[in-house]
Structure formats: C-alpha cells, structure tokens
Scaffold this motif. Structure first.
Motif, mmCIF file in Angstrom:
data_model
loop_
_atom_site.group_PDB
_atom_site.id
_atom_site.type_symbol
_atom_site.label_atom_id
_atom_site.label_comp_id
_atom_site.label_asym_id
_atom_site.label_seq_id
_atom_site.Cartn_x
_atom_site.Cartn_y
_atom_site.Cartn_z
ATOM 1 N N ARG A 115 16.672 39.848 87.236
ATOM 2 C CA ARG A 115 17.361 40.960 86.887
ATOM 3 C C ARG A 115 18.911 40.870 87.249
ATOM 4 O O ARG A 115 18.945 40.490 88.524
ATOM 5 C CB ARG A 115 16.905 42.554 87.574
ATOM 6 C CG ARG A 115 15.306 42.624 86.675
ATOM 7 C CD ARG A 115 15.047 43.961 87.163
ATOM 8 N NE ARG A 115 14.465 43.954 88.569
ATOM 9 C CZ ARG A 115 14.833 44.753 89.616
ATOM 10 N NH1 ARG A 115 15.994 45.403 89.372
ATOM 11 N NH2 ARG A 115 14.523 44.765 90.954
ATOM 12 N N LYS A 145 31.431 32.582 85.907
ATOM 13 C CA LYS A 145 30.664 33.062 86.985
ATOM 14 C C LYS A 145 29.763 32.083 87.556
ATOM 15 O O LYS A 145 28.790 31.526 86.762
ATOM 16 C CB LYS A 145 29.762 34.300 86.587
ATOM 17 C CG LYS A 145 29.042 35.259 87.350
ATOM 18 C CD LYS A 145 28.803 36.573 86.948
ATOM 19 C CE LYS A 145 27.458 37.050 87.433
ATOM 20 N NZ LYS A 145 27.479 38.782 87.334
ATOM 21 N N ARG A 160 22.774 43.060 87.588
ATOM 22 C CA ARG A 160 23.391 44.352 87.677
ATOM 23 C C ARG A 160 23.410 45.183 86.282
ATOM 24 O O ARG A 160 23.252 44.441 85.298
ATOM 25 C CB ARG A 160 24.828 44.314 88.286
ATOM 26 C CG ARG A 160 24.781 43.889 89.560
ATOM 27 C CD ARG A 160 26.117 44.087 90.169
ATOM 28 N NE ARG A 160 26.821 45.282 90.332
ATOM 29 C CZ ARG A 160 27.990 45.618 89.773
ATOM 30 N NH1 ARG A 160 28.836 44.694 89.169
ATOM 31 N NH2 ARG A 160 28.445 46.742 89.846
HETATM 32 C C1 BTN Z 1 24.389 40.081 88.664
HETATM 33 O O1 BTN Z 1 25.448 39.504 88.719
HETATM 34 O O2 BTN Z 1 24.232 40.916 87.679
HETATM 35 C C2 BTN Z 1 23.230 39.993 89.625
HETATM 36 C C3 BTN Z 1 22.552 38.808 89.563
HETATM 37 C C4 BTN Z 1 21.400 38.800 90.639
HETATM 38 C C5 BTN Z 1 20.466 37.834 90.279
HETATM 39 C C6 BTN Z 1 19.477 37.568 91.539
HETATM 40 S S1 BTN Z 1 18.460 36.033 91.455
HETATM 41 C C7 BTN Z 1 17.597 36.582 92.624
HETATM 42 C C8 BTN Z 1 17.486 37.764 92.509
HETATM 43 N N1 BTN Z 1 16.313 38.551 91.630
HETATM 44 C C9 BTN Z 1 16.635 39.075 90.889
HETATM 45 O O3 BTN Z 1 15.722 39.544 89.816
HETATM 46 N N2 BTN Z 1 18.049 39.274 90.566
HETATM 47 C C10 BTN Z 1 18.293 38.452 91.655
#
Ligand code: BTN
Length: 332
Positions: A126, A193, A128
């Motif tokens: 997931r 990114k 943001r």
């Molecule tokens: C973003 O930039 O939208 C945030 C991304 C965050 C990804 C990391 S991977 C480890 C952790 N587990 C997830 O499901 N999401 C975060």
C-alpha cells in the motif's frame, strides 16, 4: 505465510562470519553452542539451502564463502545491535500482502517497539492516498517497524518526516548523496521517486497506542522492470549509480539514523529532524501545486516547513496557507 526466527543457526552464522573465510571446526561449534555435531551439520545445511555458500571439509570444518542478498533475520539481526530494533522480534517473509498490515496486526497484539517486519514480496503493498506500491522480489527493500510513541497524537505528524530524513541520511552515509525529500516524505532523485513512506497509527483522544512506519525503496530494481504506469516517474539506486547495493547495509544505515532521531523525538525534540529535513528538501523554495485531501488545488511557493511538519505555502494571491495533508507536485 512463512516467517523465520533464528535459533542456533544465528550463532553458527556469526561464528563463521567472524572467522572471515577461515575454517571453523564442527567440534568447536558444537562445544561452544552446547549442541551435537549433527545439530551443527543440520543448521549448516539449512544455511546452504538459504543461499549461503559454505564449504565443509573433513578435519577442517566449515567456512563461509558467500552470503546471499536476502534480508534473513540471520543477516539483519546482528546489524541492529545497540538500537531499539536489536533483539526485538524480526519477521522476514517471502511474501505477505503488506508489511504495514502485518506490523499493525503485531502491534495490536502487543508487539514491542522495535519489532521489524520485512518482506521480499508484497501482494497488496500500500502507498499513500489509497495507491498501491510496487516492489520487486530480491531487489526492493520493503519493511515496517512498530513504534510506541510517548507523544500526543498531533506530534506524530512529524514521524513521516523523520522517516524520510532517516532514509536520506542513511543513503548519504553509504555514499549516495543525491536523494532529496518532497513534502512530506517522498524520497526522490531528481524528479523520480526512489522510495515512499507510509506511516499509520492507532490512537485515543490524547494517547497514541502504536504507530507503524512502512518504508519501500527501489534498491537494485532494473529500471526496465518498473510497470508502465510508473516507468517514467520511478527510479532505483542501481539505475542511478550503475551498481548494485547490499540491501541489508541500506536497511541498517536507515534504521540506525531512525533510532537516533527517535531517541530525541520520544523526548519531544524534533529540531534535528526538522533541520535535516529542511536541508534535504527539494520542496522548499520551489513553486508547487498542492492537491488538498478535499480535492482543492492550490498554486504557490513552498516557503518553509512549520515546526508541526506542515508546509507553509505562499499562494499566488499572497495568502499564506499551512498544508497539513494532501500532496504536492513540484514546479507547477
Ligand atoms: C507512498 O509513497 O505512497 C508510500 C509507499 C510505502 C510503501 C511501503 S513498502 C513497505 C510498507 N508496506 C506497505 O504496504 N507499504 C509500505
């Protein structure tokens, strides 16, 4: 789900490691660890199955020739000694829907601060604002930590910024100094990114139950393996530097910086986080377009970072606005 927790495998590996390629006798391992020679041999074979290259010879013993770049607790655990993550539960999974989901579940069950969840694959990673997160097995770094902030919930708005600074400082320490932070916590190289951070928490009115900080970084991801929708906007350390990076070292560097920031943060001191964030920001001083959580769009100049973590925006109308949520795009 498969999680590993090291037993005597870890001390065997550490002894082989500290011998730096020299032979270690099976006899001395079994005496030092108080287990049978057969138990030692079994664990040596288990290490081989995990990808460690270990040579064994009669009358000489065993020697470690090569370690795999897999974030096994055996590889990561010893690196975290002396931090709040050392000696805490460390869960490594070949595959899980999301390390944040798992860390949140562990936190609800009472997992202590410093619990670490690492996955090679996330089937429902997931990002943001409800987005998904792409990670590539063996090449990405995807992990989440459980925290128990002794702070008021509002102060926790600074945790994502703290995490971004820890990532940037960790990379800098390893010799990569070209990363920048886009408010609040995107880690960029140029406009692309490199990594993202998802902080989630559970709180009561004035007390935080727990927080989970999830970090995803593209380390050795070959640029051509990014899916089409992010091919133009994502980058990896390997793509930027032309060489591969040892993920366990990157993880260690980030967690050591995070640990130091947290020592201060838990005393409600965020000055160093704010200073380092500002120094690494690619947002401040830029024209930005902001998308607020309610869908409103604003244009202006990103003037400063408020001590609460909010972005101070000077709108084209001259009005000053504080952004506490939403996201921005640069050079609007
Ligand atoms: C973003 O930039 O939208 C945030 C991304 C965050 C990804 C990391 S991977 C480890 C952790 N587990 C997830 O499901 N999401 C975060």
């Amino acid at each position: 789900m498969r999680a590993t927790q090291p037993g005597i495998r870890q001390p065997i590996l550490e002894t082989l490691r500290s011998a730096q390629g020299r032979w270690v006798s099976g006899e001395s391992l079994s005496v030092d660890l108080g287990v049978s020679r057969a138990a030692v041999s079994k664990q040596i074979q288990a290490l081989r199955d995990m990808g460690f290259v270990i040579e064994s010879a009669r009358r000489k013993g065993h020697r470690l020739l090569e370690e795999p770049d897999v974030l096994f607790p055996e590889s990561v655990g010893p690196r975290l000694r002396g931090t709040r993550f050392g000696g805490k539960p460390l869960h490594w999974l070949e595959s899980t829907p999301s390390t944040n989901d798992l860390a949140l579940a562990f936190a609800r069950e009472g997992a202590p601060e410093g619990t670490l969840v690492i996955a090679e694959v996330q089937t429902a990673g997931r990002g943001r604002r409800g987005r998904s997160w792409f990670g590539k097995a063996g090449d990405s770094l995807m992990f989440s930590v459980v925290l128990r902030p002794p702070l008021e919930p509002a102060r926790c708005a600074l945790l994502p910024l703290l995490a971004a600074s820890a990532v940037r400082m960790g990379l800098g320490e390893l010799g990569f100094s070209r990363s920048g932070i886009k408010w609040p916590n995107d880690v960029l190289v140029g406009k692309r990114k490199l990594g993202g951070i998802l902080c989630e928490m559970s709180s009561e009115f004035d007390r935080v139950e727990h927080a989970v900080m999830g970090i995803g970084l593209n380390i050795n991801t070959p640029p051509e393996s990014f899916p089409d929708d992010i091919a133009e906007t994502a980058c990896s350390l390997r793509g930027e530097t032309g060489r591969s990076w040892e993920r366990a070292r990157v993880l260690e560097a980030i967690l050591r910086h995070m640990d130091r920031y947290l020592l201060e943060a838990w005393e409600n001191r965020f000055d160093r986080v704010l200073r380092d964030w500002r120094a690494g920001s690619v947002t401040l001083g830029s024209r930005v377009q902001a998308l607020l959580p309610d869908g409103t769009r604003l244009q202006g100049m990103a003037e400063n970072l408020d001590p609460s973590g909010a972005l101070v925006l000077r709108l084209d109308t001259g009005e000053r606005r504080l952004l506490t949520g939403g996201e921005i795009s640069l050079n609007a």
